[in-house]
Design an enzyme around this catalytic site. Structure first.
Site, mmCIF file in Angstrom:
data_model
loop_
_atom_site.group_PDB
_atom_site.id
_atom_site.type_symbol
_atom_site.label_atom_id
_atom_site.label_comp_id
_atom_site.label_asym_id
_atom_site.label_seq_id
_atom_site.Cartn_x
_atom_site.Cartn_y
_atom_site.Cartn_z
ATOM 1 N N GLY A 67 0.822 -1.201 0.000
ATOM 2 C CA GLY A 67 0.000 0.000 0.000
ATOM 3 C C GLY A 67 0.858 1.255 0.000
ATOM 4 N N GLN B 98 -7.938 1.527 4.425
ATOM 5 C CA GLN B 98 -8.739 1.062 5.559
ATOM 6 C C GLN B 98 -10.150 0.637 5.172
ATOM 7 O OE1 GLN B 98 -7.927 0.258 8.573
ATOM 8 N NE2 GLN B 98 -5.813 0.908 8.381
ATOM 9 N N SER C 222 -4.219 -1.858 0.085
ATOM 10 C CA SER C 222 -3.166 -2.706 0.637
ATOM 11 C C SER C 222 -3.764 -4.040 1.078
ATOM 12 C CB SER C 222 -2.555 -1.986 1.840
ATOM 13 O OG SER C 222 -1.627 -2.821 2.486
ATOM 14 N N ALA C 223 -3.262 -5.140 0.500
ATOM 15 C CA ALA C 223 -3.919 -6.437 0.687
ATOM 16 C C ALA C 223 -3.895 -6.919 2.132
ATOM 17 C CB ALA C 223 -3.273 -7.478 -0.227
ATOM 18 N N HIS C 224 -2.808 -6.676 2.871
ATOM 19 C CA HIS C 224 -2.734 -7.253 4.210
ATOM 20 C C HIS C 224 -3.712 -6.577 5.173
ATOM 21 C CE1 HIS C 224 -0.402 -4.292 6.634
ATOM 22 N NE2 HIS C 224 -0.129 -3.835 5.434
ATOM 23 N N CYS D 264 4.430 7.305 23.582
ATOM 24 C CA CYS D 264 5.373 6.382 24.200
ATOM 25 C C CYS D 264 5.357 5.009 23.535
ATOM 26 C CB CYS D 264 5.070 6.257 25.686
ATOM 27 S SG CYS D 264 3.312 6.308 26.025
#
Lengths: 461, 461
Positions: free
Chosen positions: A69, A177, A194-196, A320
Site C-alpha cells: 500500500g 482502511q 493494501s492487501a494485508h 510512548c
C-alpha cells in the site's frame, strides 16, 4: 488470545491461503515469457487483475499491482504530481492522512513543491467545504483518505471528489482502511489499497489510475505493470490478494451490522466502566469494526503491555508506543487527548464473548497503571488562587497528572501553571482542559525551551 | 516438460514452500507492534535477516529486504548517488548490466548526471583495467554485475572492487544471477539480490550496504527496514527467501560440477548438430548452469515456439521476442549475432536425459524454421563482382538471410550491399561477417533512414 488490531494487519484469510498455495505451482514463472509456464503465470495475473478491478469498481487496465500500500501511495502521489507539473506544484492533503501520504507530500515540499494541510473536526472528519476551499489555480493534486486508520472516521470522499472534478484537480484516495467494506464511491482519479489490511498477504498493493488522468511514473523505467510498479510480479501473492478481497467483501456485508453493534457496545460501556476516558472519532460516520479511546493519566505503553498480558492485542497512538516518541498526528489534528490511547479494530469473525471479556479486563488494567503513576482522585477542590507546578523532565502522561492534581488544590476560577518540556504536553494539556471543562488560557515559551501552560479551573463544578 | 529458464525465475524450492507455509501463521502481524503477534513476526524477520546475511557474507545490520531485485537495484543506485552528490555525478557501468541498472543510470542521466558505459570483450567479460580506467575524480558510483544474466559470463568483481577501493569509489554489485552459487568475493560496497532467481518466492529482494558506505535513501521517508525499503514487510516471503537461499547454496555446491558437465556437453554438441550456430559467452569463467547460442537465419520467436511445442522452455535475447523489438543490449555489446538466440539455464535438479532430449529435438526445430524462411545453402559460390540486395521492410532474420544468399552469388573478394531499415541489421550483419569470416566494410546511412551495409566475400573458401 484476542487479536483486536486488524487495522494494522489482518491475519491471512483462509481464501487467501488457499489461493496462495494453489498458485505457488502455477504462478512462479515470468508472465512476460512466451513458453507455457509464462503463459500460465500471465493467465493468473490477468484473472487476478479482473477480480480486483471488479471489487474496486474500475477497468482492468486502470489497475496495477504494487509491492505494498505504501508503494501504491508513493507512486500515485509522485506520478500524479509529475504529470501536472505545468499546472503547478501545490498539493492539498487532509491533516489526518496516513503517514505514507504525508511523507509523500513532505518529499514533494523538499523538492520545492507546496503543501496545504486541511484540518479536521474534533471527530476526525474533513469538512468538504474547507477542503475544497484549499484548492488553488496551481493545485496539482488533492489527497483524501476514504476512512481514517486511527479513529475510523469516514471522510466525505464523494462530495470532495465532485468538487475536485469541478475544479479540474485530480483526487487521490488512500482507501487502505475501507476497501474490505466496499468500493469507494465518487469521481476520484487515483486510488491505493493494501492487501494485508483485508486479509490478503503482505507484499501486495493496488494502484488505480482512472483513464484520462494524467500520470507520469517516476524513477527508473521498467516494463512491468504498465510501467507503474517495477520488479518481477509476485503472482501467488497477487492471486491471493484478489481472491481474498472478493471473499472478504461478501463476509463484510454480512458481518458489518454485528461488528457495529459490538463497537457501539464498546463506545458506550468503556466510559461507563473506566473513569476519565474520552472515546474519539465520529460516532456514526465511521468504519463498523474500529473504535478508539484515550484514558487520562495513563501511558499507552503500560496499557498495551497490560492488555497484552491479559490476552488482547490492540494498538495505540500515544507517543510512548512509537519509535519516534511523538504522539499520533491524527489525534493531534483532532485536538483530542493522546495519552493512554487505545485503538480496537475487530476481526470479521470476532466473537461477542471476546468483546465482553475485554470490557471485564480493561478497567483493572487502567486502574493498575493509574495507581502506579499516582493519578489524581477526581473531584477534589482546594482554596488556592494560583498554583505553579514544575513538570520539567517529566514525560507523558506525568505533566497532565501533575496538572490534574494541582487543579484539586485551587478554588473555582483559580489558575494552575504547568511548566513542562515534554512536547506532548502541548497537545494533551489543551485536550485535557476540553474534556474536563476547564479553560485553557495559553502557553508561554521560556528561554530554556520549556513552556508554561496556564489553565483556569471551571467555575461550576 | 523441461523448464530450462531458471535465469528468468526458478520454480519455488521445496524449502521455500515449507518456510512460507509455516510462517503464514506466525509472520502476518506488524513486526513493529509490541503485542505477541508483533513480537513473533519480529523474531521471524530477525532470524531471516541473520540467515540471509550469513549467506551473503555481511553483517545483519547491513542487509535489508526489499520487494524485488529491481527495487534493490533502483534503491542502491539512487541512494549511493545521492549520498555522494558532493563528490560528483558521474557513474560507471558495464555495457552488459541488467536493464534495472542501466535504467537507473539513464534516470540519473535524465536528472543531469553523466554515465560512462564500459564495453566488454566478445565473451561478455569486462576487462578490469578498462573498467577502472573509466573512473574519474567526479565518479560517485561504479556498477558491475557478478555474472551476466544472458550469457553467464562471470565478471572480475574482486579485481574491480580492489581498484575501486583504491580510487575511493563505491562499487555496487548486482548479484542476482550468482547468489545461489556463493557469496560475491571482494571489497564491494553495495549489493543486490533477488529471491525468485534462487528458488525463493517472488516479491523479495536483498539490498546490502556495507558499514561506512555513504547512503541516502531517496523518496518519501518510511521507518521500515532502516528506511531503505518502504512498506509493510512481507515476512512469510522473506522467511522463505532466506531459508531457501541457505538450502540452495548447499545443493549448488554439490550440483555445480554436474551442471557444468551438462552445459559443456551442450556447448560442444549444439554446434556439431546444428550448422551455422555461434555459442556465446566465456567458455570457462561462467556460471555452471547457463549457456547461450545463436542460430543464424532463424528468428527467435519461431525457435522458442518450436522448442515450447517440443516441451522445452528457454528464453531468447532476439529482438522479435521482446516487447520493445530491440535485440538484447548484452549481445549487441558483445558484438555477437542476436538472431535465433537461445539461452538455456538448467535447474539444479535437471536430469541428464532432459539435456539429451534437448539435443535430439533442437536440430529439427532449427531446420524447420530455416526451411520456412528460405535460409541459404552453405558453401555456394557464384562469379558476380558486386550484388546489391534490397531488404527494406524486411525484419530480422531476413536481411541476414538475403545477405547470405547473395554471398553465394559473388566471387571471392566480390561485394554484397544490403539495403535494410531494420535496426537489428546494424548488429547482426557485422556479427554475421565475423562468424563467417567475411569482411564487413561498413554502412552508409541513406536519406530515407535505411542503411546500406557493404560486405566483401572472403578470398579463401
Amino acid at each position: 488470545m484476542s487479536y483486536f488490531d486488524v487495522a494494522s494487519a489482518a491475519p491471512l484469510h483462509p481464501v487467501a491461503r488457499q489461493a496462495l498455495q494453489a498458485s505457488l505451482d502455477e504462478g512462479w514463472a515470468d508472465p512476460s515469457r512466451l513458453y507455457r509456464e509464462g503463459r500460465r503465470a500471465r493467465m493468473l495475473l490477468d484473472a487476478a487483475r479482473e477480480a480486483a478491478a471488479e471489487a474496486v469498481g474500475c477497468r482492468t487496465d486502470e489497475l496495477v499491482f504494487t509491492p505494498s500500500g505504501t508503494a501504491s501511495v508513493h507512486t500515485a502521489v509522485a506520478g500524479a504530481l509529475a504529470a501536472r507539473r505545468r499546472v503547478g506544484r501545490h498539493v492539498v492533503v487532509s491533516a489526518v492522512e496516513h503517514s505514507s501520504v504525508l511523507h509523500s507530500a513532505a518529499a514533494h515540499e523538499g523538492h520545492g513543491g507546496s503543501v496545504t494541510e486541511v484540518g479536521v473536526e474534533r471527530t476526525g472528519a474533513v469538512r468538504s467545504d474547507a477542503f475544497l476551499k484549499a484548492l488553488r489555480e496551481d493545485t496539482a493534486l488533492a489527497c483524501l483518505q476514504s476512512a481514517n486508520h486511527e479513529v475510523g472516521t469516514v471522510q466525505p470522499v464523494e462530495e470532495v471528489a465532485e468538487g475536485c472534478r469541478a475544479a479540474g484537480v485530480p483526487l487521490f484516495v488512500d482507501a487502505a482502511q475501507s476497501l474490505a467494506w466496499g468500493p469507494v464511491p465518487g469521481a476520484w482519479s487515483l486510488l491505493a489499497g493494501s492487501a494485508h489490511k483485508w486479509g490478503g498477504p503482505a507484499g501486495v498493493g493496488l494502484l488505480v489510475v482512472r483513464k484520462g488522468v494524467r500520470f507520469a511514473p517516476q524513477g527508473p523505467g521498467d516494463e512491468r505493470e504498465s510501467g507503474r510498479a517495477p520488479g518481477f510480479e509476485n503472482i501467488p501473492g497477487i492471486v491471493a490478494a484478489a481472491a481474498s478481497l472478493r471473499a472478504v467483501r461478501a463476509e463484510a456485508v454480512a458481518r458489518a451490522g454485528r461488528l457495529r453493534e459490538l463497537t457501539d457496545l464498546l463506545r458506550a460501556r468503556v466510559p461507563e466502566l473506566v473513569p476519565d476516558v474520552e472515546v474519539v472519532g465520529d460516532p456514526v460516520r465511521r468504519l463498523p469494526h474500529l473504535l478508539t479511546f484515550s484514558c487520562l493519566y495513563v501511558d499507552g505503553e503500560s496499557l498495551l503491555h497490560g492488555l497484552d498480558r491479559a490476552g488482547f492485542s490492540v494498538s495505540s497512538g500515544s507517543s510512548c508506543t512509537s519509535s519516534t516518541l511523538t504522539p499520533s498526528h491524527v489525534l493531534r489534528a483532532m485536538g483530542v487527548v493522546s495519552e493512554g490511547n487505545v485503538r480496537v479494530s475487530l476481526p470479521l469473525g470476532v466473537d461477542g464473548s471476546e468483546v465482553e471479556r475485554f470490557l471485564e479486563v480493561l478497567p483493572g488494567v487502567v486502574r493498575e497503571v493509574r495507581e502506579r503513576l499516582g493519578a489524581p482522585v477526581a473531584g477534589a477542590a482546594g482554596d488556592a488562587e494560583a498554583v505553579t507546578v514544575d513538570a520539567v523532565g517529566l514525560t507523558c502522561p506525568q505533566p497532565v497528572i501533575e496538572l490534574a492534581r494541582a487543579i484539586g488544590r485551587v478554588r473555582p476560577g483559580g489558575t494552575v501553571t504547568v511548566v513542562a518540556d515534554d512536547e506532548v504536553a502541548a497537545v494533551d494539556i489543551p485536550a485535557w482542559c476540553f474534556t474536563q471543562g476547564h479553560e485553557y488560557v495559553g502557553a508561554t515559551r521560556r528561554p530554556d525551551g520549556a513552556a508554561a501552560y496556564e489553565v483556569r479551573r471551571r467555575s461550576a463544578p
